[in-house]
Design a protein around this motif. Structure first.
Motif, mmCIF file in Angstrom:
data_model
loop_
_atom_site.group_PDB
_atom_site.id
_atom_site.type_symbol
_atom_site.label_atom_id
_atom_site.label_comp_id
_atom_site.label_asym_id
_atom_site.label_seq_id
_atom_site.Cartn_x
_atom_site.Cartn_y
_atom_site.Cartn_z
ATOM 1 N N LEU A 298 71.079 -72.791 26.318
ATOM 2 C CA LEU A 298 70.862 -71.688 27.260
ATOM 3 C C LEU A 298 70.017 -70.575 26.645
ATOM 4 C CD1 LEU A 298 71.696 -70.927 30.142
ATOM 5 C CD2 LEU A 298 73.512 -69.540 29.134
ATOM 6 N N ARG B 271 61.942 -68.642 29.324
ATOM 7 C CA ARG B 271 61.679 -68.132 30.668
ATOM 8 C C ARG B 271 61.336 -66.649 30.649
ATOM 9 N NH1 ARG B 271 60.114 -71.332 34.839
ATOM 10 N NH2 ARG B 271 61.614 -72.945 35.313
ATOM 11 N N GLY B 272 62.038 -65.904 29.800
ATOM 12 C CA GLY B 272 61.774 -64.462 29.697
ATOM 13 C C GLY B 272 60.370 -64.209 29.185
ATOM 14 N N TYR C 212 64.285 -57.112 40.174
ATOM 15 C CA TYR C 212 63.525 -58.305 40.513
ATOM 16 C C TYR C 212 63.338 -59.185 39.274
ATOM 17 C CZ TYR C 212 59.562 -61.345 41.233
ATOM 18 O OH TYR C 212 58.756 -62.440 41.254
ATOM 19 N N SER C 213 62.995 -58.537 38.140
ATOM 20 C CA SER C 213 62.767 -59.291 36.908
ATOM 21 C C SER C 213 64.020 -60.042 36.483
ATOM 22 C CB SER C 213 62.355 -58.357 35.764
ATOM 23 O OG SER C 213 61.205 -57.643 36.122
ATOM 24 N N LYS D 62 66.374 -71.520 26.555
ATOM 25 C CA LYS D 62 65.828 -71.480 27.918
ATOM 26 C C LYS D 62 65.557 -70.044 28.350
ATOM 27 C CE LYS D 62 67.775 -75.639 30.039
ATOM 28 N NZ LYS D 62 68.781 -76.126 30.997
ATOM 29 N N LEU D 63 66.507 -69.165 28.013
ATOM 30 C CA LEU D 63 66.377 -67.764 28.401
ATOM 31 C C LEU D 63 65.166 -67.124 27.720
ATOM 32 C CD1 LEU D 63 67.706 -65.419 29.962
ATOM 33 C CD2 LEU D 63 68.960 -64.856 27.881
ATOM 34 N N THR E 177 67.670 -72.775 37.039
ATOM 35 C CA THR E 177 67.067 -73.955 37.671
ATOM 36 C C THR E 177 66.106 -74.685 36.733
ATOM 37 O OG1 THR E 177 65.324 -72.578 38.603
ATOM 38 C CG2 THR E 177 67.229 -73.012 40.008
ATOM 39 N N ARG F 190 65.324 -68.668 37.289
ATOM 40 C CA ARG F 190 64.510 -69.693 36.640
ATOM 41 C C ARG F 190 65.222 -70.348 35.459
ATOM 42 N NH1 ARG F 190 58.801 -66.402 36.774
ATOM 43 N NH2 ARG F 190 58.794 -66.069 39.027
ATOM 44 N N VAL F 191 66.060 -69.573 34.768
ATOM 45 C CA VAL F 191 66.838 -70.193 33.687
ATOM 46 C C VAL F 191 67.836 -71.178 34.299
ATOM 47 C CG1 VAL F 191 68.600 -69.785 31.926
ATOM 48 C CG2 VAL F 191 66.585 -68.314 32.037
ATOM 49 N N ALA G 160 64.671 -62.891 38.875
ATOM 50 C CA ALA G 160 63.709 -63.985 38.737
ATOM 51 C C ALA G 160 63.967 -64.806 37.477
ATOM 52 C CB ALA G 160 62.281 -63.423 38.718
ATOM 53 N N VAL G 161 64.156 -64.096 36.359
ATOM 54 C CA VAL G 161 64.388 -64.827 35.108
ATOM 55 C C VAL G 161 65.710 -65.592 35.180
ATOM 56 C CG1 VAL G 161 64.798 -64.593 32.624
ATOM 57 C CG2 VAL G 161 62.960 -63.301 33.701
ATOM 58 N N PHE H 199 57.885 -65.025 31.817
ATOM 59 C CA PHE H 199 57.842 -64.007 32.879
ATOM 60 C C PHE H 199 56.991 -62.807 32.447
ATOM 61 C CE2 PHE H 199 59.440 -60.268 35.117
ATOM 62 C CZ PHE H 199 59.398 -60.708 36.435
#
Ligand SMILES: Nc1nc2c(ncn2[C@@H]2O[C@H](COP(=O)(O)OP(=O)(O)O)[C@@H](O)[C@H]2O)c(=O)[nH]1
Ligand SMILES: [Mg+2]
Lengths: 251, 105
Positions: A150, A157-158, B65-66, A153-154, B76, B73-74, B69-70, A161
């Protein structure tokens, strides 16, 4: 009529040739497997190809394995372009491009985290849209990862973003390095890119968009390496942030 | 409208940093004009009251929102179990085939 059509579909354009660049450093266990998979999928899809192995004097004897593979699969399919010592990934690509005879170049890791089964999809995508480059993406559609907890992944993804917000790069996976390029496009990009190591992959795709090249994307599954260990490691977060800020200020 | 501005030639030669500075300063100027009535247009008090805390609202909204969204996405992010299994079986197949072809590890 129908059979004529389908046979036409199966035969790829004979003039196209795909050069796969495989930089290796201590990949003796992975290299035979990745080469076997490449031969399998290129054989099945019928495209013209060559595999260029750029080994940087791996102490584990990767080059000897590569020589054996060359004997098995032929010198036209396996091309060896070794260098005496570890000079880094960025220059390994430049070295490989110089020796590539294909009009398309595929860049991928040799550690089995990039699966050759996606290459025919890359090629199909490229032909569909006439794209200058096609990038694999872990972040869209059926794309994904295997073997990540996890936390990883975080972070991934972070970081993605933040990159999307700051750079609006027009591509969803900047740090992945499984891509197909038109050869002249790759040469042009390499000449325009200044960064080294980890940031290199990010810069390539950001510059590509900036120079007006078109980008196609194919979702890929990224399976963490099974054999050997990662060489880029270090502090990835620090080098990512440094790279991001550099690109933010210079592109 | 936004994208028309962002695609104009001036943005092509600007770095992302300059783009951000430009957009942020435009927003700041617009905010200042309304909140402090800098041009002396006698902006009605209602507008001023709405505009005054706007930067904070925007920041909070963007932060929410951030995070959403994050987080989404984590949650999924695909776990490619099948891909890993397929790779494992192909590794076995490859090893056997390469041995037959005479590869010495
Ligand atoms: N020729 C060459 N290949 C390298 C070098 N560093 C890494 N590689 C190769 O580049 C690919 C990606 O490296 P890896 O360690 O898996 O990086 P990671 O996936 O970011 O952890 C692998 O195929 C490595 O063998 C280098 O200095 N020279
Ligand atoms: Mg790797």
């Amino acid at each position: 009529m129908a059979s004529c059509k389908s046979s036409k579909k199966k035969t790829p354009e004979e003039t196209d040739k795909y050069s796969v660049l495989l930089p290796t450093y201590n990949e003796r266990e992975n290299l035979p497997l990745i080469v076997w998979l490449l031969v399998k999928y290129f054989g099945e899809s019928g495209y013209n190809y060559e595999i260029i192995v750029i080994d940087d004097g791996s102490p584990d004897g990767t080059l000897q394995i590569a020589e054996q593979l060359q004997k098995i699969y032929g010198e036209d399919k396996i091309v060896l372009r070794p260098r005496a010592k570890k000079l880094g990934l960025g220059t390994a690509y430049i070295h490989g491009i110089k020796h590539a005879t294909g009009n398309f170049i595929i860049i991928m890791d040799a550690d089995l985290s990039h699966h050759p089964k996606f290459i025919p999809e890359f090629i199909k995508k490229q032909k569909e849209g006439g794209y200058d480059l096609v990038s694999g993406t872990r972040y869209r559609g059926d794309g994904g990862v295997y073997g990540w907890d996890l936390r990883r992944k975080l972070i991934s993804r972070g970081a993605n973003f933040i990159t999307q917000v700051l750079l609006r790069p027009g591509a969803s996976d900047l740090t992945g390095s499984f891509r197909l390029y038109k050869k002249e496009v790759l040469e042009h990009l390499v000449a325009h890119c200044v960064s080294k190591g980890y940031v290199f992959q990010m810069e390539m795709i950001v510059r590509a968009r900036q120079l007006g090249y078109t980008i196609g994307e194919v979702p890929i599954s990224f399976v963490d390496r099974v054999y050997g260990e990662s060489k880029l490691g270090g502090n990835e977060i620090v080098s990512f942030l440094k790279g991001l800020l550099t690109l933010f200020a210079t592109t | 409208m936004n994208s028309v501005i962002l695609k104009s030639p001036i943005f092509f030669i600007m770095t992302k940093l300059l783009e951000w500075l430009l957009v942020v300063s435009l927003v700041a100027v617009a905010w200042g004009l309304v909140t402090f009535d800098l041009l002396g247009l006698h902006v009605s008090a209602v507008y001023k009251e709405v505009a005054w805390p706007m930067p904070v609202y925007l920041l909070v909204a963007f932060g929410c929102y951030s995070l959403a969204a994050v987080g989404y996405r984590v949650a999924t992010f695909n776990d490619c179990e099948d891909a890993a299994r397929e790779l494992q079986s192909q590794i076995q197949e490859a090893k056997e085939d390469l041995k037959k072809k005479g590869l010495k590890m």
